[in-house]
Design a protein around this motif. Structure first.
Motif, short mmCIF file in Angstrom:
data_model
loop_
_atom_site.label_atom_id
_atom_site.label_comp_id
_atom_site.label_asym_id
_atom_site.label_seq_id
_atom_site.Cartn_x
_atom_site.Cartn_y
_atom_site.Cartn_z
N CYS A 15 0.84 -1.20 0.00
CA CYS A 15 0.00 0.00 0.00
C CYS A 15 0.87 1.25 0.00
O CYS A 15 0.71 2.14 -0.84
CB CYS A 15 -0.90 -0.02 1.23
N LEU A 16 1.81 1.30 0.91
CA LEU A 16 2.70 2.45 1.02
C LEU A 16 3.58 2.59 -0.22
O LEU A 16 3.74 3.69 -0.76
CB LEU A 16 3.56 2.34 2.27
N GLY A 17 4.13 1.50 -0.69
CA GLY A 17 5.02 1.54 -1.85
C GLY A 17 4.34 2.06 -3.10
O GLY A 17 4.89 2.94 -3.78
N GLY A 19 1.65 3.83 -3.15
CA GLY A 19 1.29 5.21 -2.88
C GLY A 19 2.46 6.16 -3.12
O GLY A 19 2.31 7.20 -3.76
N LEU A 20 3.63 5.78 -2.63
CA LEU A 20 4.82 6.61 -2.84
C LEU A 20 5.21 6.68 -4.31
O LEU A 20 5.78 7.68 -4.75
CB LEU A 20 5.99 6.07 -2.01
N ALA A 21 4.88 5.65 -5.06
CA ALA A 21 5.18 5.61 -6.50
C ALA A 21 4.11 6.34 -7.31
O ALA A 21 4.12 6.28 -8.54
CB ALA A 21 5.31 4.17 -6.97
N GLN A 22 3.19 7.01 -6.62
CA GLN A 22 2.10 7.75 -7.27
C GLN A 22 1.21 6.84 -8.11
O GLN A 22 0.79 7.19 -9.21
CB GLN A 22 2.66 8.90 -8.12
N LYS A 23 0.94 5.65 -7.57
CA LYS A 23 0.04 4.69 -8.22
C LYS A 23 -1.08 4.34 -7.25
O LYS A 23 -1.21 3.19 -6.80
CB LYS A 23 0.81 3.44 -8.64
N PRO A 24 -1.91 5.33 -6.90
CA PRO A 24 -2.92 5.08 -5.86
C PRO A 24 -3.97 4.05 -6.24
O PRO A 24 -4.50 3.37 -5.36
CB PRO A 24 -3.54 6.45 -5.63
N GLU A 25 -4.27 3.92 -7.53
CA GLU A 25 -5.27 2.92 -7.94
C GLU A 25 -4.77 1.53 -7.59
O GLU A 25 -5.56 0.67 -7.17
CB GLU A 25 -5.56 3.02 -9.44
N GLN A 26 -3.49 1.28 -7.78
CA GLN A 26 -2.92 -0.03 -7.44
C GLN A 26 -2.76 -0.18 -5.94
O GLN A 26 -2.92 -1.26 -5.40
CB GLN A 26 -1.57 -0.22 -8.14
N ALA A 27 -2.46 0.91 -5.26
CA ALA A 27 -2.22 0.87 -3.83
C ALA A 27 -3.48 0.55 -3.04
O ALA A 27 -3.43 -0.16 -2.04
CB ALA A 27 -1.65 2.21 -3.37
#
Length: 69
Positions: A15-17, A19-27
């Motif tokens: 989730c955090l990873g 999110g940090l990668a700017q991929k919130p849909e995947q997170a």
């Protein structure tokens, strides 16, 4: 890598990873699973799990949900 589906700290790390990668849909899927598994195991979802999900909600523009976490 094999992921144990009930180990919520690993799900939270994904989730955090993402999110940090700017991929919130995947997170978000990992965030939701992390919170659910933490609660299923009888543990109160840690502040970090909820914080990370809140960040992802904010990235998605879901501000009321982000604030609730």
């Amino acid at each position: 890598m094999k992921l144990t589906p009930t180990y919520y700290p690993a799900l939270d790390a994904f989730c955090l990873g993402y999110g940090l990668a700017q991929k919130p849909e995947q997170a978000l899927a990992y965030c939701e699973q992390a919170v659910q598994q933490a609660q299923t195991m009888g543990a109160t979802a840690s502040k970090d799990v909820l914080l990370n999900r809140g960040i992802v909600y904010a990235q998605l523009g879901r501000y009321p949900a982000a604030q609730a976490d």
